[in-house]
Design a protein around this motif. Structure first.
Motif, PDB file in Angstrom:
ATOM      1  N   TYR A 409      58.318  68.400  12.187  1.00 22.18           N
ATOM      2  CA  TYR A 409      57.206  67.748  11.502  1.00 22.18           C
ATOM      3  C   TYR A 409      56.559  68.714  10.513  1.00 22.18           C
ATOM      4  CZ  TYR A 409      57.643  64.666  15.540  1.00 22.18           C
ATOM      5  OH  TYR A 409      58.131  63.830  16.508  1.00 22.18           O
ATOM      6  N   GLU A 414      52.440  63.089  10.271  1.00 25.90           N
ATOM      7  CA  GLU A 414      53.759  62.542  10.548  1.00 25.90           C
ATOM      8  C   GLU A 414      53.898  62.192  12.030  1.00 25.90           C
ATOM      9  OE1 GLU A 414      58.462  63.608   9.641  1.00 25.90           O
ATOM     10  OE2 GLU A 414      56.880  65.033   9.093  1.00 25.90           O
ATOM     11  N   SER A 634      62.254  69.562   9.178  1.00 25.51           N
ATOM     12  CA  SER A 634      61.016  69.732   8.421  1.00 25.51           C
ATOM     13  C   SER A 634      61.244  70.421   7.073  1.00 25.51           C
ATOM     14  CB  SER A 634      59.996  70.534   9.233  1.00 25.51           C
ATOM     15  OG  SER A 634      60.509  71.804   9.570  1.00 25.51           O
ATOM     16  N   LEU A 641      54.294  59.338   3.576  1.00 20.12           N
ATOM     17  CA  LEU A 641      54.169  58.639   4.847  1.00 20.12           C
ATOM     18  C   LEU A 641      53.580  57.242   4.688  1.00 20.12           C
ATOM     19  CD1 LEU A 641      52.922  61.577   7.114  1.00 20.12           C
ATOM     20  CD2 LEU A 641      55.237  60.642   6.938  1.00 20.12           C
TER      21      LEU A 641
END
Length: 798
Positions: A409, A414, A634, A641
């Motif tokens: 992440y 997220e 990542s 998002l």
């Protein structure tokens, strides 16, 4: 002609898609690596020097105090008393080792059953499944001292580590994870395993068997919430594999002392991560598997574990058993029953573990596959995750337990967008095995985790640290307060050096080991496998040093034939030397010096290992060679998002919903403002979700989805989420009721932060109703609040 930078044209041959590296950049990088090596050596030597100086000063002081007593007239009698005592202790110590050997042999003859402190009954034998594995599911039977089991309560499934030893460490004592769950009346199941794997068994087969176990538990408890799955060490990443590939069947997942990001660590510590690069990993393991006739002897993993702390392995644990021969023997023998149980893995299993965990680190980087069809993505886990780790754990330091989070992440948004709840708790000093067997941990961490799991699904998605602090009471009666502090990805990274540049070297190790494994497969494996017979494989097992120690110190050795009788005579005529005897004190000083000497050798070895590792792999050429194996999830470009279908759907309907959605949204907004959630407030929220309409009539999955959706709205469009509340609560009475409930859960008002007070004022203004938090004073300094025993939540929540 203009000057052109000097380049090294051969480097692109190592990394085909990279640009040419300029000489100046290479020299600069090499200078940094040299400075790092110098820093590693300087820090370790300074630490070693300080420890040596401290030990030398302590020894000199103790000897100065002791010297006059050795010259006193009664010193000869003290020496004679000590001589009798030490000879008797020697006999008792040898008898303790003999009993250890006998217990080891007896355990093998019984088939090495699990060493649980509880009675149990078999439920599912994994060897009889369509995809057979040597795992089985048993149900733990509560004892007379435990609470009656509530069949409608949430079941617990505990997966023990299969990393060289047999099963049982999670239920080795009554004060354990098993004991804590039984004390609360939960149905408890345990995943055990036999010493030998099924032919051709893979990690995929094991995960499939564990999924079958979970489904069987769900079938047995149809009215209960999804089972909680607790994994210890290797069992922890097994539980994560299970939850990632079967996200709809598990409840919360607890990973205790579980390494998930194997490249992570702290320079100057975390020695196990360097071993593959310095001593090799894939080829030695594959060769040992071939010499073992296709199975890998877990005693090798135990031997590796023991080598981390040779002072304890070769001296301290034996000296403790010798110095307190009368009292220490039962404790020593009890633990050795588990420690001496050596189990086996198939070559497929240990190969997968090396490729995806120890060496390749693919699980943390999002590149692991259980088989050709099943990709393992930890981001697919929908159940809450609790990670329990310790700064004192030299097998799983906090970085290895937690860095899978920044590997997957970019930020906490997220995590929230995916509806995940990740919690972690850090112990300051407990060791690796202490996480599973320490009564102190059982009385605090495991007890509080069990209590927290009742309400954890009421928590909004995000990343939290579970902070446990003592409030009042002593011993087992001590009361604790638990709070969930919101954390960011940067807080996880800060547990190490903050930049993680040292991990780049491990990508070079990964590529080197994979290439070595291919070469071994082609040139050496066929020869070795054709030469190994079953008799040779059995001899390899029997002659392992860990087994030979136990065979030798047993009744199988004629040398010890008269030892039991001699030991019995010593116990009947035991003469203890006075603890203040100067020669007893001298013995203890010498013992500490020997232990210190072993520690010095260990630290020098660690210095050499770490410096060699970085010299070999932390340089421009190695970086260029390994960069293709360094990528992780990542590292990919950050996606918007808000464009994710789930997020977009929620934002498109941000003003839709009724009283339930509005109340959940208000509580999430207030929690964001506060930055933490105390467990007693979470328990209030959980009771609301279980007892109050419209939540009480909902299925648990729908309640969880509602919390996720309102968390998305509060995270990605907080202003719009607040402005939409009047449309969701058209009735003024509902608006007042919603804010009153929010005050009751978030309160009392006197304990609220100014930011939460201000948010209540804003919410009341938007809704056009009186502010229920207005006119209350806020203390300038936090008030100490004593925690009362919380009201037990309804049975369905347990």
């Amino acid at each position: 002609m203009a000057d052109r930078p000097v380049t090294f044209p051969f480097l692109p041959l190592v990394k085909p898609h990279s640009e040419h590296l300029e000489a100046e950049a290479i020299l600069e990088t090499s200078g940094r690596q040299s400075a790092r090596l110098h820093g590693i050596a300087a820090r370790r030597l300074q630490k070693l020097r300080e420890a040596n100086d401290t030990q030398a000063e302590a020894t000199a002081r103790q000897m100065r105090d002791l010297a006059p007593r050795l010259a006193q007239p009664d010193a000869f009698q003290a020496y004679m008393d000590y001589l009798v005592d030490v000879m008797q202790r020697q006999v008792l110590f040898l008898d303790t080792l003999r009993q250890r050997g006998n217990n080891f042999i007896e355990h093998i003859e019984k088939g090495q059953p699990p060493l649980l402190a509880f009675d149990y009954e078999p439920v599912v034998d994994g060897r009889e499944l369509d995809r057979p594995a040597n795992y089985s599911l048993v149900r733990i039977l509560p004892g007379e001292d435990h609470a009656p089991t509530r069949e409608s309560g949430r079941p617990y499934i505990i997966i023990d580590p299969r990393a060289g030893h047999g099963s049982g460490i999670g239920g080795f004592k009554d004060q354990s994870e098993v004991g804590c769950a039984l004390a609360e009346g939960h149905p408890v199941y345990f995943v055990i395993f036999t010493p030998d794997p099924v032919d051709g068994q893979s990690i995929g087969d094991v995960t499939a068997a564990e999924a079958t176990f979970v489904r069987e538990v769900k079938r047995r408890h149809p009215g209960a919430p999804h089972p909680i799955v607790i994994g210890n060490c290797q069992g922890g990443w097994g539980a994560m594999l299970l939850a990632a590939t079967n996200p709809d069947i598990t409840g919360p997942v607890v990973a205790n002392g579980t390494p998930l990001s194997y490249w992570a660590g702290e320079v100057g510590n975390s020695m196990m991560r360097y071993l593959g690069g310095v001593h090799g990993a894939m080829v030695p393991i594959m060769m040992l598997s071939d010499l073992g006739g296709g199975t890998f002897d877990g005693a090798n993993l135990v031997y590796n574990f023991e080598s981390l702390n040779p002072g304890n392995t070769w001296w301290t644990k034996y000296y403790n058993a010798f110095s307190a021969g009368d009292d220490e023997a039962p404790r020593y023998l009890e633990f050795e029953r588990w420690w001496s149980g050596f189990y086996f893995m198939s070559e497929k299993e240990i190969r997968w573990i090396l490729d995806n965990l120890f060496v390749g680190n693919k699980l943390a980087r999002g590149q692991a596959f259980l088989d050709e069809r099943t990709h393992v993505d930890l981001r697919n886990i929908r159940s809450p995750i609790i990670i329990f780790c310790s700064h004192g754990d030299n097998i799983t330091p906090p970085q290895q337990a937690l860095y899978w989070i920044p590997d997957n992440y970019r930020n906490v948004d997220e995590i929230k967008a995916r509806g995940q709840r990740i919690l972690y708790t850090l112990h300051p000093d407990i060791g690796h095995l202490g996480i599973f067997v320490s009564s102190k941990v059982a009385a605090k961490q495991h007890k509080e985790i069990v209590s927290t799991l009742k309400t954890i699904e009421s928590l909004a998605p995000g990343l939290y640290e579970m902070v446990i602090t003592a409030v009042e009471g002593d011993g087992m009666e001590k009361q604790f307060t638990v709070a969930f502090e919101e954390r960011g990805i940067e807080d996880i990274v800060a547990l190490g050096d903050g930049h993680r540049t040292d991990e780049r070297a491990f990508a070079s190790v990964s590529r080197t080991e994979l290439l070595s494994a291919e070469l071994y497969d082609i040139f050496f494996r066929p020869i070795i496998k054709s030469a190994v017979t079953p008799q040779f494989a059995k001899a390899m097992v029997d002659q392992h040093p860990l087994r030979q120690r136990r065979y030798f110190f047993s009744d199988q050795t004629p040398l010890f034939a008269g030892l039991p009788g001699l030991a019995e005579q010593v116990r009947e005529n035991r003469r203890h030397a006075d603890p203040d005897n100067p020669f007893v004190q001298l013995e203890r000083i010498a013992a500490r010096q020997i232990e210190h000497g072993w520690n010095v050798l260990r630290d020098l070895r660690n210095l050499w290992t770490e410096a060699t590792f970085f010299a070999l792999y932390d340089n421009p050429l190695s970086h260029a060679y390994g960069d293709s194996h360094a990528n992780k999830v990542s590292d990919a470009p950050m996606e918007d998002l808000t464009s994710l279908p789930e997020v977009q759907r929620v934002l498109d309907q941000i003003d839709k919903g009724g009283f339930g959605e509005a109340l959940i949204r208000i509580l999430v907004i207030l929690a964001h403002e506060h930055g933490s959630v105390r467990r007693d407030r979470l328990e209030k929220s959980n009771r609301m979700l279980l007892e109050m309409e419209p939540f009480a009539g909902m299925r648990p999955k729908k309640r969880t989805r509602m919390i996720h959706e309102q968390s998305i709205a509060a995270t990605f469009a907080p202003d719009d989420a607040i402005d939409a509340l009047p449309a969701m609560l058209p009735d003024p009475d509902d608006r007042k009721r919603a804010l009153a409930i929010a005050v009751d859960i978030a309160g009392p008002v006197i304990e609220m932060s100014p930011k939460v007070i201000a948010m209540f004022a804003r919410l009341a203004g938007v809704l056009g109703v009186p502010d229920p938090a207005a006119g209350k004073s806020v203390p300038t300094t936090p008030r100490r609040v004593k925690k009362a025993t919380p009201e037990a939540p309804p049975e369905a929540a347990s």
